[in-house]
Design an enzyme around this catalytic site. Structure first.
Site, mmCIF file in Angstrom:
data_model
loop_
_atom_site.group_PDB
_atom_site.id
_atom_site.type_symbol
_atom_site.label_atom_id
_atom_site.label_comp_id
_atom_site.label_asym_id
_atom_site.label_seq_id
_atom_site.Cartn_x
_atom_site.Cartn_y
_atom_site.Cartn_z
ATOM 1 C CB THR A 85 -0.946 0.001 1.219
ATOM 2 O OG1 THR A 85 -1.849 -1.095 1.101
ATOM 3 C CG2 THR A 85 -1.730 1.294 1.311
ATOM 4 C CB SER B 230 -7.566 -2.271 -4.410
ATOM 5 O OG SER B 230 -6.894 -2.813 -3.288
ATOM 6 C CB THR B 231 -2.661 -1.638 -2.561
ATOM 7 O OG1 THR B 231 -2.527 -0.263 -2.222
ATOM 8 C CG2 THR B 231 -1.291 -2.313 -2.481
ATOM 9 C CG ASN B 232 -5.293 -5.686 -2.067
ATOM 10 O OD1 ASN B 232 -4.259 -5.245 -1.604
ATOM 11 N ND2 ASN B 232 -6.376 -5.872 -1.332
ATOM 12 C CB SER C 49 47.867 -14.424 -1.568
ATOM 13 O OG SER C 49 48.323 -14.553 -0.241
ATOM 14 C CB SER C 50 47.514 -10.010 1.865
ATOM 15 O OG SER C 50 47.194 -11.003 2.822
ATOM 16 C CB THR D 250 32.356 -39.989 -13.951
ATOM 17 O OG1 THR D 250 33.124 -41.198 -13.935
ATOM 18 C CG2 THR D 250 31.889 -39.699 -15.370
ATOM 19 C CE LYS E 47 46.554 -19.282 -3.257
ATOM 20 N NZ LYS E 47 45.184 -18.886 -3.555
#
Length: 469
Positions: free
Chosen positions: A102, A141-143, A319-320, A188, A325
Site C-alpha cells: 500500500t 486497490s493496492t491489491n 594473496s596478501s 566422473t 598467487k
C-alpha cells in the site's frame, strides 16, 4: 528556510516539505519502514510499470465516463513523466514493508497527483482538483495495482536477464569451436573416465544455459495474467462495468506486453504461484551456472599442483602473503551470487505460502527477492562472460598428456580386447606406472599403432563409432 504544506489523512495532519511530490501516506511509510535502506526508486522498471498502470487506469476510467477528461489527461501526462524515468528521487518507500505494498501504491498516487496538479496550474497538495485516492487510484486497490505493476516490471527484467544468458551462452559456444580439437580426459566422480574434447565440454556449458533460457521464457508467460480491475479482493467493487477488460486492453497497448485478464479475479488476487515458478527457474539457473563455475575452477586449478587444463584471465593478485598467487575470483563471485539466489528462493517460497484468505500481504518481499535475484544474476552473467570466459585459453599439451597417461582410456579398448583383458591391462598400468599405450601396443602387441591412432583420433572422439578388429 524549508517551506511546508499541511496534509491530512484520517489519522491526523503532518507537515510535508513543499518541494517533495509525495504526500502524507508516503511520509508515514518513511517513519514506519526502515528495513533494507533500499527505496523503490532503485528498481526504475517498477516505477515505470506503475506509470503504465496508473495511465491505463485513467484512460479506462475516462472511457467508462467516470473520470473527467481534463483530469484523466493530466494524470496520463504525469504518468508519462514516470514512464520516461523522471522523478525517481520521489519514490522513497522501503522495498520491504507491511501493508501488501500500500505504501508504494500511495507513493505513486501522491507523486502522480502532485505532478498532475502542477500541469493543471495548481499547487502541490491542492487535492480537491486531483486527488491521490479519488482520481489517481480510481477503480483500483493496492491489491490489483501493485501486483500488476510488479508483473510488468518482472516481465521486462526477465527479458533483460535472458539477454545476459544469451551472451554467456554464445561465449561458451565460441570457446567450444576454438577448443574443438583439444583432446582431454573426461572425468566422473573426480576420477578418470573416457577421453573427450575440451570443445565438447564447453559446448555442454552452452547447451545447459540454452535450456534455462527456454525455461525462463516459458515461465515469463505465467506473469502475463493480471488482475487489474479486481480492486480489493477480486469482486471489482468500486470499478465501473467493463473496466477490467478496458484497462487490460490499454495496458497491453501501452506496454507491448501480452497481458490478459485473469478468468477468476478472486483467485488471481490471492495467488502468488507464478512467482514461485519463476523463482524456481531462477534457482535452477543459478545452480547450473554455479556448477559451471565449479568446473572452471577445477579445470584451472594449480597451476603446478592441479589440473591446469585451462587458463582463466588473471584479474588481480590473489594473496596478501603469497607472492604470485592468482585466484579464480570471477567464478568465485558468480558462485556467491548463485547462493544468494538460492536463498532468495526459500524466502519467496515461504512468503507465497504465507498468503491468507483473499490476499497475500507478503508480496513486497517477493518483489524485492525476485528483482534482486534477476539483477544480481544478470550482472554475474555479464561479469562471467566478459571477465572470464572470453579470455580462457587451453593448455593443449597438458590436456593431451593427461589422456595418454590415464588409466581411463582402457575403456575404449573394451570392444576390441574385451572387459577382462582390458581390466588386466588397467591393473598392470596401475601397479607398474606404465601407460596403457605402452602395455597394449609396445609390449603385448594386442593392437597396432594404426588401430590405436584410429581409436583415439579427434574425429572418433567427436563422433564416436564402434571399432573392432
Amino acid at each position: 528556510m524549508n517551506k511546508f504544506r499541511i496534509e491530512h489523512d484520517f489519522l491526523g495532519e503532518k507537515d510535508i516539505p513543499d518541494e517533495v511530490y509525495y504526500g502524507i501516506q508516503t511520509a508515514r511509510a518513511l517513519e514506519n519502514f526502515n528495513i533494507t535502506g533500499i527505496p523503490v526508486s532503485k528498481e526504475p522498471s517498477f516505477i515505470q510499470a506503475f506509470g503504465y498502470v496508473k495511465k491505463a487506469a485513467a484512460m479506462a476510467n475516462r472511457d467508462c465516463g467516470v473520470l473527467q477528461a481534463d483530469v484523466a489527461e493530466a494524470i496520463c501526462k504525469a504518468c508519462d513523466e514516470l514512464i520516461a524515468g523522471k522523478y525517481l528521487d520521489q519514490f522513497v518507500t522501503d522495498m520491504i514493508q507491511g501493508g501488501a505494498g500500500t505504501s508504494v501504491n500511495m507513493n505513486v498516487n501522491e507523486v502522480v497527483a502532485n505532478i498532475a496538479l502542477e500541469l493543471l496550474g495548481h499547487k502541490k497538495g491542492e487535492y480537491q482538483y486531483v486527488h491521490p485516492n479519488n482520481h489517481v487510484n480510481f477503480s483500483q486497490s493496492t491489491n490489483d495495482a501493485y501486483p500488476t505493476a510488479f508483473r510488468l516490471a518482472l516481465y521486462r527484467k526477465i527479458e533483460s536477464f535472458v539477454l545476459s544468458l544469451e551472451a554467456l551462452e554464445q561465449a561458451f559456444r565460441r570457446k567450444g569451436e576454438e577448443f574443438k580439437d583439444v583432446l582431454k580426459m573426461g572425468r566422473t566422480q573426480l576420477q578418470d573416465a573416457v577421453p573427450m574434447t575440451l570443445g565438447a565440454e564447453f559446448n555442454g556449458f552452452a547447451t545447459t544455459i540454452r535450456e534455462d533460457i527456454q525455461r525462463l521464457n516459458e515461465a515469463k508467460m505465467l506473469i502475463c495474467e493480471i488482475n487489474m480491475g479486481a480492486t480489493a479482493i477480486g469482486t471489482s467493487i468500486n470499478a465501473p462495468e467493463g473496466y477490467p477488460h478496458i484497462v487490460t486492453e490499454h495496458l497491453r497497448d501501452l506496454t507491448g506486453i501480452p497481458v490478459v485478464l485473469a478468468e477468476d479475479l478472486i483467485e488471481a488476487t490471492c495467488d502468488t504461484g507464478a512467482y514461485v515458478q519463476i523463482s524456481g527457474v531462477m534457482k535452477r539457473c543459478a545452480v547450473k551456472i554455479s556448477k559451471i563455475c565449479n568446473d572452471l575452477r577445477l579445470l584451472s586449478s594449480g597451476p603446478r599442483a592441479g589440473l591446469n587444463e585451462i587458463n582463466l584471465p588473471r584479474m588481480q593478485p590473489g594473496s596478501s602473503i603469497m607472492p604470485g598467487k592468482v585466484n579464480p575470483v570471477i567464478p568465485e563471485v558468480v558462485n556467491q551470487t548463485a547462493y544468494f539466489v538460492i536463498g532468495a528462493d526459500v524466502t519467496i517460497t515461504m512468503a507465497a505460502e504465507a498468503g491468507q484468505l483473499q490476499l497475500n500481504v507478503m508480496e513486497p518481499v517477493i518483489a524485492y527477492s525476485l528483482f534482486s535475484s534477476l539483477s544480481y544474476m544478470e550482472n554475474a552473467c555479464y561479469t562471467l562472460q566478459q571477465k572470464c570466459v572470453d579470455g580462457i585459453t587451453a593448455n593443449e599439451e597438458i590436456c593431451k598428456n593427461m589422456v595418454m597417461n590415464s588409466i581411463g582410456i582402457v575403456t575404449a579398448l573394451n570392444p576390441i580386447l574385451g572387459y577382462e583383458e582390458s581390466a588386466s591391462i588397467a591393473k598392470e598400468a596401475l601397479t607398474s606406472g606404465k601407460s596403457i599405450h605402452e602395455i597394449t601396443v609396445l609390449e603385448r602387441g594386442l593392437i597396432s599403432q594404426a588401430k590405436w591412432d584410429e581409436i583415439f583420433s579427434i574425429e572418433n572422439l567427436i563422433h564416436p563409432k564402434f571399432i573392432n578388429q
